[in-house]
Design a protein around this motif. Structure first.
Motif, PDB file in Angstrom:
ATOM      1  N   VAL A   1       0.833  -1.202   0.000  1.00 13.40           N
ATOM      2  CA  VAL A   1       0.000   0.000   0.000  1.00 13.40           C
ATOM      3  C   VAL A   1       0.871   1.257   0.000  1.00 13.40           C
ATOM      4  N   ALA A   2       1.953   1.242   0.789  1.00 10.54           N
ATOM      5  CA  ALA A   2       2.844   2.402   0.840  1.00 10.54           C
ATOM      6  C   ALA A   2       3.511   2.628  -0.516  1.00 10.54           C
ATOM      7  N   LEU A   3       3.942   1.556  -1.156  1.00 11.65           N
ATOM      8  CA  LEU A   3       4.558   1.703  -2.479  1.00 11.65           C
ATOM      9  C   LEU A   3       3.563   2.246  -3.500  1.00 11.65           C
ATOM     10  N   MET A   4       2.330   1.776  -3.423  1.00 10.70           N
ATOM     11  CA  MET A   4       1.304   2.254  -4.351  1.00 10.70           C
ATOM     12  C   MET A   4       0.955   3.715  -4.100  1.00 10.70           C
ATOM     13  N   ASN A   5       1.119   4.170  -2.857  1.00  9.49           N
ATOM     14  CA  ASN A   5       0.844   5.566  -2.523  1.00  9.49           C
ATOM     15  C   ASN A   5       2.052   6.470  -2.768  1.00  9.49           C
ATOM     16  N   GLY A   6       3.139   5.903  -3.261  1.00  8.59           N
ATOM     17  CA  GLY A   6       4.303   6.700  -3.606  1.00  8.59           C
ATOM     18  C   GLY A   6       5.256   6.982  -2.457  1.00  8.59           C
ATOM     19  N   ILE A   7       5.098   6.309  -1.352  1.00  8.21           N
ATOM     20  CA  ILE A   7       5.999   6.512  -0.213  1.00  8.21           C
ATOM     21  C   ILE A   7       7.332   5.844  -0.540  1.00  8.21           C
ATOM     22  N   ARG A   8       8.420   6.584  -0.347  1.00  8.24           N
ATOM     23  CA  ARG A   8       9.744   6.057  -0.642  1.00  8.24           C
ATOM     24  C   ARG A   8      10.666   6.137   0.575  1.00  8.24           C
ATOM     25  N   ASN A   9      10.102   6.154   1.741  1.00  8.77           N
ATOM     26  CA  ASN A   9      10.855   6.265   2.991  1.00  8.77           C
ATOM     27  C   ASN A   9      11.411   4.891   3.362  1.00  8.77           C
ATOM     28  N   MET A  10      12.712   4.699   3.211  1.00  9.09           N
ATOM     29  CA  MET A  10      13.321   3.399   3.477  1.00  9.09           C
ATOM     30  C   MET A  10      13.293   3.025   4.954  1.00  9.09           C
ATOM     31  N   ASP A  11      13.293   4.017   5.836  1.00  6.80           N
ATOM     32  CA  ASP A  11      13.176   3.705   7.270  1.00  6.80           C
ATOM     33  C   ASP A  11      11.848   3.020   7.566  1.00  6.80           C
ATOM     34  N   TYR A  12      10.791   3.514   6.948  1.00  9.93           N
ATOM     35  CA  TYR A  12       9.459   2.932   7.122  1.00  9.93           C
ATOM     36  C   TYR A  12       9.450   1.478   6.648  1.00  9.93           C
ATOM     37  N   PHE A  13       9.998   1.248   5.461  1.00  9.36           N
ATOM     38  CA  PHE A  13      10.028  -0.113   4.916  1.00  9.36           C
ATOM     39  C   PHE A  13      10.945  -1.023   5.728  1.00  9.36           C
ATOM     40  N   GLY A  14      12.052  -0.476   6.193  1.00  8.12           N
ATOM     41  CA  GLY A  14      12.975  -1.257   7.010  1.00  8.12           C
ATOM     42  C   GLY A  14      12.340  -1.720   8.304  1.00  8.12           C
ATOM     43  N   LYS A  15      11.598  -0.806   8.952  1.00  4.43           N
ATOM     44  CA  LYS A  15      10.916  -1.176  10.202  1.00  4.43           C
ATOM     45  C   LYS A  15       9.868  -2.257   9.965  1.00  4.43           C
ATOM     46  N   LEU A  16       9.145  -2.140   8.854  1.00  7.68           N
ATOM     47  CA  LEU A  16       8.144  -3.168   8.549  1.00  7.68           C
ATOM     48  C   LEU A  16       8.795  -4.509   8.242  1.00  7.68           C
ATOM     49  N   CYS A  17       9.920  -4.478   7.556  1.00  5.93           N
ATOM     50  CA  CYS A  17      10.628  -5.729   7.252  1.00  5.93           C
ATOM     51  C   CYS A  17      11.173  -6.368   8.524  1.00  5.93           C
ATOM     52  N   ILE A  18      11.694  -5.551   9.424  1.00  8.17           N
ATOM     53  CA  ILE A  18      12.194  -6.082  10.700  1.00  8.17           C
ATOM     54  C   ILE A  18      11.046  -6.645  11.526  1.00  8.17           C
ATOM     55  N   LEU A  19       9.904  -5.955  11.524  1.00 12.37           N
ATOM     56  CA  LEU A  19       8.722  -6.465  12.224  1.00 12.37           C
ATOM     57  C   LEU A  19       8.298  -7.812  11.646  1.00 12.37           C
TER      58      LEU A  19
END
Length: 105
Positions: free
Chosen positions: A49-67
């Protein structure tokens, strides 16, 4: 010939009386494992959903991947613990049942 029919549930509960706590613990661990196993899917959905909304914040994606990784590790640990505990309790119950059956002979 007056034979009493025993309730099958009562018979099973009588067999597992010694291991009831272990079976309860195994079920609780299994539930925790299932809940932990669902979390990576939600994290993946949030990433999509974040990628589809154009979010490119790697910290956000990193936290989700770690979760997702942490939840998957918890799923593996709790699922394996549940299986180990339930199998050990089952074998203990079977041994107890066989000993009682052989005493009756």
């Amino acid at each position: 010939m007056d034979t009493k029919k025993q309730n099958p549930v009562a018979v099973l509960l009588g067999l597992v009386a010694d291991s009831k706590g272990e079976f309860t613990e195994a079920v609780i661990f299994a539930i925790i494992g299932v809940v932990a196993g669902v979390i990576p899917y939600f994290a993946g959905a949030k990433i999509i959903v974040a990628l589809m909304n154009g979010i490119r914040n790697m910290d956000y994606f990193g936290k989700l991947c770690i979760l997702a990784l942490a939840a998957y590790i918890c799923k593996v640990i709790f699922a394996n613990a549940s299986t180990t505990i339930s199998h050990s309790a089952t074998f203990k119950t079977l041994i107890h049942s066989f000993k009682n059956d052989f005493k009756a002979l």
